[in-house]
Enzyme design. Structure first.
Site, PDB file in Angstrom:
ATOM      1  CE  LYS A  51      -1.874   1.809   4.006  1.00  0.00           C
ATOM      2  NZ  LYS A  51      -1.489   3.228   4.058  1.00  0.00           N
ATOM      3  CG  ASN A  52       2.522   2.685   3.485  1.00  0.00           C
ATOM      4  OD1 ASN A  52       1.338   2.977   3.294  1.00  0.00           O
ATOM      5  ND2 ASN A  52       3.027   2.546   4.696  1.00  0.00           N
ATOM      6  CB  CYS A  77      -5.723  10.870  10.526  1.00  0.00           C
ATOM      7  SG  CYS A  77      -4.179  10.104  10.900  1.00  0.00           S
ATOM      8  NE  ARG A  86      -0.289  10.809   9.442  1.00  0.00           N
ATOM      9  CZ  ARG A  86      -0.475   9.674   8.782  1.00  0.00           C
ATOM     10  NH1 ARG A  86      -1.642   9.110   8.759  1.00  0.00           N
ATOM     11  NH2 ARG A  86       0.512   9.117   8.140  1.00  0.00           N
ATOM     12  CG  ASP A 115       2.445   1.771   9.461  1.00  0.00           C
ATOM     13  OD1 ASP A 115       1.974   2.666  10.189  1.00  0.00           O
ATOM     14  OD2 ASP A 115       2.679   1.943   8.245  1.00  0.00           O
ATOM     15  NE  ARG A 155      -6.876   4.685   5.178  1.00  0.00           N
ATOM     16  CZ  ARG A 155      -5.883   4.973   6.008  1.00  0.00           C
ATOM     17  NH1 ARG A 155      -6.101   5.133   7.286  1.00  0.00           N
ATOM     18  NH2 ARG A 155      -4.658   5.143   5.565  1.00  0.00           N
TER      19      ARG A 155
HETATM   20  C1  UD1 Z   1       4.048   6.989   6.125  1.00  0.00           C
HETATM   21  C2  UD1 Z   1       3.202   5.750   5.929  1.00  0.00           C
HETATM   22  C3  UD1 Z   1       2.537   5.344   7.240  1.00  0.00           C
HETATM   23  C4  UD1 Z   1       3.587   5.199   8.334  1.00  0.00           C
HETATM   24  C5  UD1 Z   1       4.472   6.442   8.434  1.00  0.00           C
HETATM   25  C6  UD1 Z   1       5.624   6.275   9.399  1.00  0.00           C
HETATM   26  C7  UD1 Z   1       2.494   5.989   3.629  1.00  0.00           C
HETATM   27  C8  UD1 Z   1       1.392   6.202   2.674  1.00  0.00           C
HETATM   28  N1  UD1 Z   1       2.187   6.027   4.937  1.00  0.00           N
HETATM   29  O1  UD1 Z   1       3.174   8.038   6.506  1.00  0.00           O
HETATM   30  O2  UD1 Z   1       1.871   4.110   7.043  1.00  0.00           O
HETATM   31  O3  UD1 Z   1       2.940   5.000   9.576  1.00  0.00           O
HETATM   32  O4  UD1 Z   1       5.024   6.744   7.137  1.00  0.00           O
HETATM   33  O5  UD1 Z   1       6.383   5.174   9.084  1.00  0.00           O
HETATM   34  O6  UD1 Z   1       3.625   5.732   3.251  1.00  0.00           O
HETATM   35  N2  UD1 Z   1       5.815  14.931  10.149  1.00  0.00           N
HETATM   36  C9  UD1 Z   1       5.955  16.275  10.387  1.00  0.00           C
HETATM   37  N3  UD1 Z   1       5.872  17.129   9.325  1.00  0.00           N
HETATM   38  C10 UD1 Z   1       5.674  16.683   8.054  1.00  0.00           C
HETATM   39  C11 UD1 Z   1       5.542  15.301   7.824  1.00  0.00           C
HETATM   40  C12 UD1 Z   1       5.630  14.457   8.904  1.00  0.00           C
HETATM   41  O7  UD1 Z   1       6.137  16.702  11.527  1.00  0.00           O
HETATM   42  O8  UD1 Z   1       5.618  17.516   7.133  1.00  0.00           O
HETATM   43  C13 UD1 Z   1       5.889  13.995  11.304  1.00  0.00           C
HETATM   44  C14 UD1 Z   1       4.570  13.223  11.485  1.00  0.00           C
HETATM   45  O9  UD1 Z   1       3.620  13.957  12.208  1.00  0.00           O
HETATM   46  C15 UD1 Z   1       5.045  12.005  12.223  1.00  0.00           C
HETATM   47  C16 UD1 Z   1       6.428  11.758  11.624  1.00  0.00           C
HETATM   48  O10 UD1 Z   1       6.822  12.983  11.013  1.00  0.00           O
HETATM   49  O11 UD1 Z   1       5.167  12.269  13.578  1.00  0.00           O
HETATM   50  C17 UD1 Z   1       6.469  10.665  10.578  1.00  0.00           C
HETATM   51  O12 UD1 Z   1       5.551  10.943   9.556  1.00  0.00           O
HETATM   52  P1  UD1 Z   1       5.810  10.517   8.041  1.00  0.00           P
HETATM   53  O13 UD1 Z   1       7.043   9.684   7.969  1.00  0.00           O
HETATM   54  O14 UD1 Z   1       5.727  11.721   7.196  1.00  0.00           O
HETATM   55  O15 UD1 Z   1       4.556   9.605   7.768  1.00  0.00           O
HETATM   56  P2  UD1 Z   1       3.685   9.547   6.455  1.00  0.00           P
HETATM   57  O16 UD1 Z   1       4.543   9.720   5.254  1.00  0.00           O
HETATM   58  O17 UD1 Z   1       2.496  10.412   6.604  1.00  0.00           O
END
Ligand code: UD1
Length: 420
Positions: A22-23, A117, A122, A307, A399
């Protein structure tokens, strides 16, 4: 409204085949809109609600997508819209992946701001800061983000945190920026490598994916290509943990064991037999009661994945002794513990750590998935709880799991979906 009904107590036996990740498919789909020349063919696309929703948004942008079983054909040559502001955009976090690619194609993008979410606030600051460094200016009004550039230009960008999504967004945009981009402190997840391979096959020049520094040499345009999505390591880990919890002997096929190192290590530490075979990974267990308590701390890859945190807890509820599980990635990712308590778990939370003492038994109850992986975790607990467990909020599970109920049933679980 649907719910999932489980009668606990059956061991799991047989084989289960893991689908595409999925990711991986979500950013790859977003990247596919960068192809101004030729079609992309993508194999091993899982049948998931998140994928359906992203396809709907991309089609709205004027991209032609054909879906046949697990194969997608994407033709983005006629793409003619830059406004991803449909209702479903703000609900689908992955729609943020479109921001970099749309700006790269049109020099302009409008996208509904993704909300927080169930698992955390996020923020998207790292995505926006990185794109700004590449020459984009943003304005935000009434929940819509508008990005504009006179032309993307390569830059040196240090991420404050190795965000998976930000790494992917920046890699996509930098692929067609002018000059060289160096991305530092980036995420190292296997899905980043899969996306980099996909982009490179489209004509991009990316090196270093899978390490914490990625270099991208911008090229003028990208073309369609053929790609097979990597196996879903989280889906694979979920079945392995399910066997650990319910007991049994299952071969999990289509797995890259290397992607699951921390999960395999923790299963072994809990006393579960894990054998890496030619066709996959075999898991043999006598169930939760035979497991030992373990300590886990979630970390960016190659650390233990956030995850998989909920599912591991679901397995440990009756284990011998105590487990401490610390969540460092998402601040609200422990809502499932309240649901586990309804099943008789002895579990408390101190700060961002769960303190779990294994109990003699857990009992079936009516519980609710609070997010995607929490839903899987409740099913895992239901597999060995005494009596009937009813899991509500099934839409979360749809999902991210393609055929979870059917697969567990074919392994011998007493499980079904019912209308409420
Ligand atoms: C992706 C995965 C999700 C997984 C997560 C962490 C996908 C589609 N989803 O989510 O399943 O749980 O990685 O392994 O690939 N953050 C910020 N600012 C930003 C972006 C992120 O502060 O602009 C923080 C987030 O709040 C969180 C951390 O960084 O605390 C990690 O988030 P991130 O690695 O970005 O997760 P996703 O890419 O959303």
């Amino acid at each position: 409204m649907e719910e999932i009904l489980i009668n606990g107590g059956n061991r799991l036996e047989g084989k289960v085949l893991i689908k595409g990740s999925k990711n991986s498919i979500l950013p790859i789909l977003a990247a596919s809109i960068l192809a101004t020349d030729g079609k992309s063919i993508i194999y091993d696309v899982p049948n998931l609600k998140d994928v359906d929703n992203l396809i709907e948004i991309i089609e709205y942008l004027g991209v032609k997508i054909e879906r046949k079983d697990n194969m997608l054909t994407v033709d983005a040559t006629q793409m003619d819209r830059y406004d991803a502001t449909l209702d479903c955009v703000s609900e689908l976090r992955a729609s943020l992946f479109l921001l970099g690619p749309i700006i790269a194609r049109f020099g302009f993008a409008e996208i509904s701001q993704p909300g927080g979410c169930a698992i955390g606030i996020r923020p998207i600051d790292l995505h926006l800061k990185g794109l700004e460094a590449l020459g984009v200016t943003f304005e935000k009004t009434h929940g819509v983000i508008r990005g504009r550039t006179e032309g993307l230009k390569g830059a040196k960008i240090y991420l404050d945190f190795p965000s998976v999504g930000a790494t992917e967004n920046l890699m996509m945009a930098a692929s067609v920026a002018e000059g060289q981009t160096i991305l530092e402190n980036v995420a190292e997840e296997p899905e980043i490598v899969d996306l980099a391979n996909y982009l490179n096959n489209m004509g991009a020049k990316i090196t270093g994916a899978g390490t914490n520094v990625i270099k991208v040499y911008g090229v003028p345009k990208l073309k369609g290509n053929v790609h097979t999505v990597i196996p879903d390591r989280i889906e694979a880990g979920t079945y392995m943990i399910a066997v650990g919890a319910a007991g049994g002997n299952v071969l999990v096929e289509n797995v890259i064991a290397d992607h699951l190192k921390p999960v395999l290590a923790k299963l072994r530490e809990a006393g579960i037999t894990v054998i890496e075979e030619f066709d996959g990974v075999r898991v043999i267990s006598d169930g939760s009661k035979a497991c030992k308590g373990i300590n886990i701390k979630t970390m960016p890859y190659p650390g233990f994945p956030t995850d998989m945190q909920a599912q591991m807890l679901g397995m440990l509820l009756c284990s011998e002794g105590r487990s401490y599980v610390t969540e460092t990635i998402f601040e609200r990712r422990f809502q499932h513990i309240e649901e586990f308590r309804k099943m008789g778990a002895d579990i408390i939370m101190v700060g961002n750590t769960v303190d779990l003492t294994g109990t003699d038994r857990i009992y079936g109850a009516t519980v609710f998935a609070t997010d995607l992986r929490a839903g899987a975790a409740l099913i895992i607990a239901g597999l060995y709880a005494e009596g009937e467990t009813r899991v509500g909020n099934v839409h979360f599970i749809d999902r991210g799991y393609d055929g979870l109920v059917e697969n567990l049933k074919s392994l011998g679980a007493d499980i079904k979906r019912v209308q409420k």
